[in-house]
Scaffold this motif. Sequence first.
Motif, short mmCIF file in Angstrom:
data_model
loop_
_atom_site.label_atom_id
_atom_site.label_comp_id
_atom_site.label_asym_id
_atom_site.label_seq_id
_atom_site.Cartn_x
_atom_site.Cartn_y
_atom_site.Cartn_z
N PRO A 41 18.68 -23.75 -9.23
CA PRO A 41 19.09 -22.34 -9.23
C PRO A 41 18.77 -21.66 -7.91
N LEU A 42 19.70 -20.87 -7.42
CA LEU A 42 19.48 -20.05 -6.23
C LEU A 42 19.67 -18.59 -6.59
N GLY A 43 18.86 -17.73 -5.98
CA GLY A 43 19.01 -16.29 -6.16
C GLY A 43 19.64 -15.70 -4.91
N ILE A 44 20.85 -15.18 -5.02
CA ILE A 44 21.56 -14.63 -3.87
C ILE A 44 21.29 -13.13 -3.79
N PRO A 45 20.54 -12.66 -2.80
CA PRO A 45 20.22 -11.23 -2.70
C PRO A 45 21.39 -10.42 -2.16
N THR A 46 21.34 -9.10 -2.31
CA THR A 46 22.36 -8.23 -1.74
C THR A 46 22.22 -8.22 -0.22
N TYR A 47 23.23 -7.72 0.46
CA TYR A 47 23.22 -7.67 1.92
C TYR A 47 22.01 -6.88 2.41
N GLU A 48 21.76 -5.73 1.79
CA GLU A 48 20.64 -4.89 2.22
C GLU A 48 19.30 -5.59 2.00
#
Length: 379
Positions: A41-48
């Motif tokens: 599993p990977l957690g993709i953060p928001t751009y900010e």
Amino acid sequence: MYEQELEANLKQLVDRLKKRSYRPLPARRTYIPKDEKSTRPLGIPTYEDKLVQMALKQLLEAIYEQDFLEHSYGFRPKRNMHHALKRVTQIVEKERMAYVVDADIKGFFNHVDHDWLMKFLAKRIGDPNIHRLVKRMLIAGIQEDGKFEPTEEGTPQGSAVSPLLANVYLHYVLDLWFEEAVKKQLKGRAEMVRFADDFVCMFQYQEDAERFYYALRKRLEKFNLNVAEEKTKIIRFGRYAAEARKKAGLGKPETFDFLGFTHYCGKSRTGNFRVKRKTSRKKFRQKIKAFDAWMKQARHQKLAKTLAIAQAKLVGHYQYYGVTDNYERIKAYTYITQKSMWKWLNRRSQRNSYTKEEFYALLKRCEFPRPRIHVNIYD
């Protein structure tokens, strides 16, 4: 889009950080293949959130690069996996180690204890604003299929700052303990090489290796971690391993895997002992399967695009796995992936199919990369 009003958005972000009102959003969960049977599993953060993570990483890196020990190679400036492989070779060949503890921490990134991590950070960082920011990142949670999932332990894989926080955790849990406590209690020499949560420990004496393994289990349990028993072993390995096992009627020396390579006892052309390595069977199968799956999907794209991506994949494979003694494995990878390309390109349509001679002529015209050794372990 965030970038369209970048200046205004960055100003607002800085204001929120100053007012301590910034809170990272839950990361979007996605999955990538881990091996043939499981995914990671990977957690993709928001751009900010990525911007804040990168800034925090730079700040923490400037502090901890002064502290991290020499045997730690993962996710550090001017260090990479090949450096770690070279160091393993130097230790076994030059310092005459005889036993290897090949250890694996079970689900490390998913089980980092937040309370312990914050205690470790407090040893070097006194600013409560940094503590608050790290804590908020750790508990930001995960968003999957519209549902929120809290993160009460672990560091999210996919975060720019996660590998550095993992290094901080293992710096105190493993590195300092090995150097300052373990070594002092041993009869002989011992060294460790660590890349993130993947590490090998080498010992002069079997008794020391066994004592360390027992102590390691206790040490990890203290910090809510566990050894993956099925992936951890103590083996006779080194200059005298072949002779010792032959006397005991045990056959060839055992091997161990580290950073995608199987390490085995071999000899140079002049008959001297050498540590050799080849792509591990698990990684080889995984890479072949991944290439074949990609080729199946890519066969309907424009040929030029498919060939360009295939070339990039081969070059990337050679650059990592093209190390001393591993030529036969990367040659085999080339042969099997080219067979995969020929198979899937010929399934587009009969009109556009290739004979074997036509296919290899195409690869020659495109100057397809040939397998070659990129990394000399002895440089």
